[in-house]
Design a protein around this motif. Structure first.
Motif, PDB file in Angstrom:
ATOM      1  N   ASN A 271       0.303  -1.424  -0.263  1.00  0.00           N
ATOM      2  CA  ASN A 271      -0.553  -0.581  -0.265  1.00  0.00           C
ATOM      3  C   ASN A 271       1.235   1.257   0.124  1.00  0.00           C
ATOM      4  O   ASN A 271       1.393   1.576   1.069  1.00  0.00           O
ATOM      5  CB  ASN A 271      -0.576   0.004   0.577  1.00  0.00           C
ATOM      6  N   ALA A 272       1.033   2.206  -1.264  1.00  0.00           N
ATOM      7  CA  ALA A 272       1.558   2.722  -1.195  1.00  0.00           C
ATOM      8  C   ALA A 272       1.321   4.628  -0.511  1.00  0.00           C
ATOM      9  O   ALA A 272      -0.513   5.291  -1.036  1.00  0.00           O
ATOM     10  CB  ALA A 272       2.265   3.514  -2.229  1.00  0.00           C
ATOM     11  N   SER A 273       1.757   4.824   0.341  1.00  0.00           N
ATOM     12  CA  SER A 273       0.528   6.129   1.431  1.00  0.00           C
ATOM     13  C   SER A 273       1.130   7.175   0.338  1.00  0.00           C
ATOM     14  O   SER A 273       2.041   7.531  -0.306  1.00  0.00           O
ATOM     15  CB  SER A 273       0.748   6.355   2.623  1.00  0.00           C
ATOM     16  N   PRO A 274      -0.599   7.921   0.211  1.00  0.00           N
ATOM     17  CA  PRO A 274       0.174   9.515  -0.356  1.00  0.00           C
ATOM     18  C   PRO A 274       1.483  10.819  -0.079  1.00  0.00           C
ATOM     19  O   PRO A 274       1.359  10.199   0.801  1.00  0.00           O
ATOM     20  CB  PRO A 274      -0.892  10.755  -0.707  1.00  0.00           C
TER      21      PRO A 274
END
Length: 91
Positions: A2-5
């Motif tokens: 999950n790439a966080s903004p």
């Protein structure tokens, strides 16, 4: 994964308090301490220290200026460190 903004760049903290503190300390330079005494510290051989203290008492009489040796200590090799204090003017 999950790439966080990406986080936005953090804003700089306000510096107003620091500016005020610096301005206040700059104004205070050159002023007398809060108690109103003029102080000067000397580091001299004992004979010269005695002469310097006598000079202060002669130039600024104790009765008028409240002149006194505020603190002193003996250093090695017969050297004395001392602080003289007096009122800035006689009344």
């Amino acid at each position: 994964m999950n790439a966080s903004p990406p986080k936005p760049p953090s804003a700089r903290p306000p510096l107003d308090g620091l500016r005020r503190q610096l301005a206040k300390s700059r104004e205070a330079r050159g002023r007398l301490p809060r108690d109103g005494y003029v102080r000067e510290t000397f580091i001299l051989p004992s004979l010269a220290a005695r002469q310097k203290a006598r000079e202060w008492f002669d130039n600024f009489p104790r009765a008028a200026y409240w002149t006194e040796i505020e603190s002193w200590c003996e250093r090695p090799d017969d050297v004395i460190e001392f602080t003289m204090r007096r009122l800035p003017t006689a009344d």
